[in-house]
Design a protein around this motif. Structure first.
Motif, PDB file in Angstrom:
ATOM      1  N   ARG A   1     -41.431 -30.623-130.806  1.00 33.77           N
ATOM      2  CA  ARG A   1     -41.039 -30.899-129.490  1.00 33.77           C
ATOM      3  C   ARG A   1     -40.253 -29.484-128.700  1.00 33.77           C
ATOM      4  O   ARG A   1     -39.049 -29.351-128.597  1.00 33.77           O
ATOM      5  N   VAL A   2     -41.093 -28.600-128.354  1.00 35.97           N
ATOM      6  CA  VAL A   2     -40.501 -27.454-127.356  1.00 35.97           C
ATOM      7  C   VAL A   2     -40.752 -28.099-125.978  1.00 35.97           C
ATOM      8  O   VAL A   2     -41.341 -29.005-125.652  1.00 35.97           O
ATOM      9  N   GLY A   3     -40.047 -27.446-125.228  1.00 35.51           N
ATOM     10  CA  GLY A   3     -39.664 -27.648-123.721  1.00 35.51           C
ATOM     11  C   GLY A   3     -40.984 -27.184-123.042  1.00 35.51           C
ATOM     12  O   GLY A   3     -41.869 -26.445-123.558  1.00 35.51           O
ATOM     13  N   ILE A   4     -41.392 -27.821-121.902  1.00 38.25           N
ATOM     14  CA  ILE A   4     -42.497 -27.849-120.958  1.00 38.25           C
ATOM     15  C   ILE A   4     -42.966 -26.284-120.877  1.00 38.25           C
ATOM     16  O   ILE A   4     -44.197 -25.976-120.853  1.00 38.25           O
ATOM     17  N   PHE A   5     -41.894 -25.499-120.649  1.00 40.62           N
ATOM     18  CA  PHE A   5     -42.401 -24.139-120.228  1.00 40.62           C
ATOM     19  C   PHE A   5     -42.558 -23.284-121.378  1.00 40.62           C
ATOM     20  O   PHE A   5     -43.410 -22.377-121.402  1.00 40.62           O
ATOM     21  N   ARG A   6     -41.803 -23.620-122.664  1.00 34.10           N
ATOM     22  CA  ARG A   6     -42.289 -22.740-123.819  1.00 34.10           C
ATOM     23  C   ARG A   6     -43.575 -23.257-124.460  1.00 34.10           C
ATOM     24  O   ARG A   6     -44.466 -22.409-124.899  1.00 34.10           O
ATOM     25  N   GLN A   7     -43.933 -24.713-124.278  1.00 33.46           N
ATOM     26  CA  GLN A   7     -45.100 -25.037-124.666  1.00 33.46           C
ATOM     27  C   GLN A   7     -46.269 -24.521-123.752  1.00 33.46           C
ATOM     28  O   GLN A   7     -47.313 -24.123-124.432  1.00 33.46           O
TER      29      GLN A   7
ATOM     30  N   PHE B   1     -42.357 -15.571-122.429  1.00 31.18           N
ATOM     31  CA  PHE B   1     -41.556 -16.558-123.008  1.00 31.18           C
ATOM     32  C   PHE B   1     -40.191 -16.318-122.290  1.00 31.18           C
ATOM     33  O   PHE B   1     -39.391 -17.087-121.975  1.00 31.18           O
TER      34      PHE B   1
ATOM     35  N   ALA C   1     -40.346 -18.462-119.456  1.00 29.43           N
ATOM     36  CA  ALA C   1     -40.086 -19.740-119.667  1.00 29.43           C
ATOM     37  C   ALA C   1     -38.547 -19.968-119.654  1.00 29.43           C
ATOM     38  O   ALA C   1     -38.253 -21.093-119.267  1.00 29.43           O
TER      39      ALA C   1
ATOM     40  N   GLU D   1     -36.194 -22.461-117.516  1.00 30.92           N
ATOM     41  CA  GLU D   1     -35.972 -23.628-118.179  1.00 30.92           C
ATOM     42  C   GLU D   1     -34.176 -23.822-117.944  1.00 30.92           C
ATOM     43  O   GLU D   1     -33.809 -25.003-117.467  1.00 30.92           O
TER      44      GLU D   1
ATOM     45  N   ILE E   1     -47.046 -23.293-116.055  1.00 33.51           N
ATOM     46  CA  ILE E   1     -47.435 -24.755-116.138  1.00 33.51           C
ATOM     47  C   ILE E   1     -48.443 -25.380-115.031  1.00 33.51           C
ATOM     48  O   ILE E   1     -48.079 -26.274-114.321  1.00 33.51           O
TER      49      ILE E   1
ATOM     50  N   VAL F   1     -38.226 -32.032-119.070  1.00 39.52           N
ATOM     51  CA  VAL F   1     -38.415 -30.739-119.176  1.00 39.52           C
ATOM     52  C   VAL F   1     -38.403 -30.132-120.405  1.00 39.52           C
ATOM     53  O   VAL F   1     -39.073 -29.130-121.103  1.00 39.52           O
ATOM     54  N   THR F   2     -37.125 -30.341-121.144  1.00 44.50           N
ATOM     55  CA  THR F   2     -36.851 -29.702-122.322  1.00 44.50           C
ATOM     56  C   THR F   2     -37.525 -30.414-123.730  1.00 44.50           C
ATOM     57  O   THR F   2     -37.502 -29.794-124.718  1.00 44.50           O
ATOM     58  N   ASN F   3     -37.914 -31.432-123.435  1.00 43.08           N
ATOM     59  CA  ASN F   3     -38.483 -32.258-124.563  1.00 43.08           C
ATOM     60  C   ASN F   3     -37.508 -32.642-125.639  1.00 43.08           C
ATOM     61  O   ASN F   3     -37.851 -32.794-126.995  1.00 43.08           O
TER      62      ASN F   3
ATOM     63  N   ARG G   1     -48.570 -35.832-119.639  1.00 41.62           N
ATOM     64  CA  ARG G   1     -48.207 -34.710-120.583  1.00 41.62           C
ATOM     65  C   ARG G   1     -48.621 -34.832-122.089  1.00 41.62           C
ATOM     66  O   ARG G   1     -49.083 -33.995-122.677  1.00 41.62           O
TER      67      ARG G   1
END
Lengths: 345, 216
Positions: A155-161, B5, B8, B12, B75, B140-142, B214
């Protein structure tokens, strides 16, 4: 000079392989702007040469068992006929694979030379044409569930993924390009391997033989194809034909590359054979058909609604039409090369 | 790779800050309505100024995020969805500010029999706004379940609709209100408060679609 002319057909095959098949490895990554074309071309060029030099001998040996073209004009004609078949069939919109064209061309040479074709080897090669997309589909299903499971757990965030996916696509692309070089160099330079083209030479204290030098040259030809002409193909693949998300693209590249790698992995083949286990034959296979197999595998997992059965049927029809066409063209070209140019084939 | 990273992480953080503005606007809205109904009209000017400031900061941040998403090519597959969510979420903040501005300008005179329901309606719309911020943050953070927040927004939107209907009935049945123009002002104010929850529902519907797209 004469040698350069004779090698040109193989080099042209290499160039067109780089121009077209690199898109199977980096197409979606570049088409969706996940990786820049420059980076993709740099990674693919280096990996394809390393793959060709270090892992290309297995497929070449198998092709050699099918038919051993012993003269330079003969090898030139066989490679030219395969290249012409690929060009002509692509132009009239028929499904075609360089791997299948080269097999047909070698059989055509066998017919012309009046030599028998080893049916055992031929059967093994033809079985890989069916096995390749099927295995690729199975690997795609396996990798798909693995990646989906991983993403649900991590479950990583959209930007990290996004960052991880870019890294994964670059790594999978490098593996794919290595496998492409290792598996498909036999199509490019395999027919020349029986002819002594280069004298053994020492590079950094290591003596390099004829075959390795040929494979390095073929690898460079593929790399030139990647750098000079694959950009447009990659953008087309990424934007249209296979509309995949970057994560799914990673699964497809990993699955198809694994299959190409397995059909070129001498070490694995030897390990399995010495333990009396069934081993995959070392044969050049079509990277495009491996990709179609992987995409179909994912399509099945997702309910099978978007599978293009007509496309699969077309591929199966190419298994027959491509080698027959290449065989006939080789036979005709050999006749002219021998009788018009008075060269031994 | 490290740069990727870092970008990212930075983005975030910025997006989290953007959704914090929705929480802030929701709180301002709820307090503003409640204080106005309590007769503390003097604080309404401060609440409106605060809502305007929140809206300005959210707009600036949204523009900055959009610029970074395009210039850093981040993204690419979900960029449209994320920007769409930011824009539609921003419209919730705008709606809250417009409502406070309207109350400050028109000073609708709610009678005692409607006062409690108006406060409840404001709370329902503010809760729907909080649901939007939570759903978008989860996308966004999942971290967490988006569906949980989506259901909450649907719940508060439904509750707001029911309170709105009851309030309109009260307004038009109240014999103390003699002028039609006054009834219409009160009705429109109630409609504007309830509309915030409708916009919130539209936003979470977008979140729901984006989340499906997604998933691989």
């Amino acid at each position: 000079m004469q040698m350069a002319i004779f090698l040109s057909s193989g080099l042209f095959l290499g160039w067109s392989l780089g121009a077209n098949d690199a898109a199977n490895v980096f197409g979606t990554a570049v088409g969706t702007r996940m990786i820049s074309f420059r980076l993709a071309a740099a990674i693919a060029s280096v990996a394809v040469i390393v793959g060709a030099v270090s892992g290309g001998s297995g497929g070449t040996e198998t092709l050699g068992k099918l038919g051993s073209v012993g003269t330079m004009p003969g090898a030139f004609t066989v490679a030219l006929a395969a290249a012409f078949t690929v060009f002509w069939m692509t132009r009239i919109g028929l499904p075609v694979s360089t791997s299948q064209a080269i097999v047909g061309a070698i059989i055509g040479w066998n017919f012309y030379a009046g030599l028998p074709t080893d049916t055992d080897t031929l059967t093994r090669i033809v079985s890989t044409w069916v096995l390749c997309p099927v295995l690729s589909a199975l690997f795609a299903v396996l990798f798909f569930f693995a990646v989906r499971g991983l993403l649900r757990v991590v479950r990583v965030g959209i930007f990290r993924q996004d960052a991880y996916t870019r890294f994964a696509l670059a790594a999978a692309g490098a593996f794919g390009a290595y496998s492409l070089g290792a598996n498909n160099i036999a199509n490019v330079m395999g027919v020349f391997a029986q002819v002594p083209v280069f004298e053994p030479a020492a590079f950094f204290g290591v003596t390099v033989g004829n075959t390795v030098q040929l494979f390095a040259l073929g690898g460079v030809a593929i790399a030139v194809g990647i750098v000079t002409y694959s950009k447009r193909v990659m953008e087309t693949v990424g934007a249209g034909i296979f509309r995949l998300s970057p994560v799914t693209a990673f699964v497809v590249v990993m699955a198809s590359s694994t299959v190409l790698f397995l059909f070129a992995a001498e070490g694995l083949n030897e390990w399995l054979t010495t333990r009396s286990l069934p081993a995959l034959p070392l044969v050049p296979v079509s990277s495009s058909q491996a990709v179609v197999g992987a995409v179909t595998g994912i399509g099945i997992v997702k309910g099978g609604r978007n599978i293009r059965y007509a496309r699969l049927l077309k591929i199966a029809s190419g298994w027959g039409s491509t080698p027959v066409a290449a065989g006939v063209i080789t036979f005709i070209l050999l006749f002219f090369v021998e009788n018009l140019f008075l060269l031994p084939v | 790779m490290e740069g990727l990273f870092k970008h990212a992480r930075d983005l975030e953080t910025e997006i989290t800050r953007f959704f914090d503005y929705i929480f802030e606007a929701a709180l301002t809205l709820e307090r503003g309505i409640s204080e106005y109904i309590d007769g503390r009209t003097d604080t309404l000017v401060d609440r409106l100024a605060s809502a305007k400031e929140t809206e300005r900061k959210a707009d600036e941040l949204r523009r900055d995020i959009r610029f970074k998403l395009y210039s850093r090519m981040l993204i690419p597959e979900s960029r449209g969805d994320v920007l769409g969510l930011l824009e539609s979420s921003d419209s919730v903040i705008d709606a809250a500010k417009r409502l406070l501005s309207r109350i400050e300008t028109e000073r609708p005179a709610f009678r005692a029999n409607a006062a409690g329901d108006v406060v409840r309606l404001g709370a329902a719309s503010a809760a729907a706004m909080n649901g939007v911020a939570n759903a978008c943050l989860t996308y966004v953070t999942n971290r967490g379940e988006i569906q949980e927040y989506i259901h909450k927004v649907y719940f508060f939107e439904h509750e707001a609709d029911e309170i709105e209907e009851a309030l309109k009935r009260t307004i038009f049945q109240d014999e103390e209100i003699t002028r039609l123009s006054e009834r219409m002002i009160l009705r429109d104010t109630v409609g504007a408060i309830a509309e915030i929850s409708d916009i919130a529902q539209e936003v979470v519907e977008r979140v729901s679609v984006a989340a499906i797209k997604r998933s691989i």
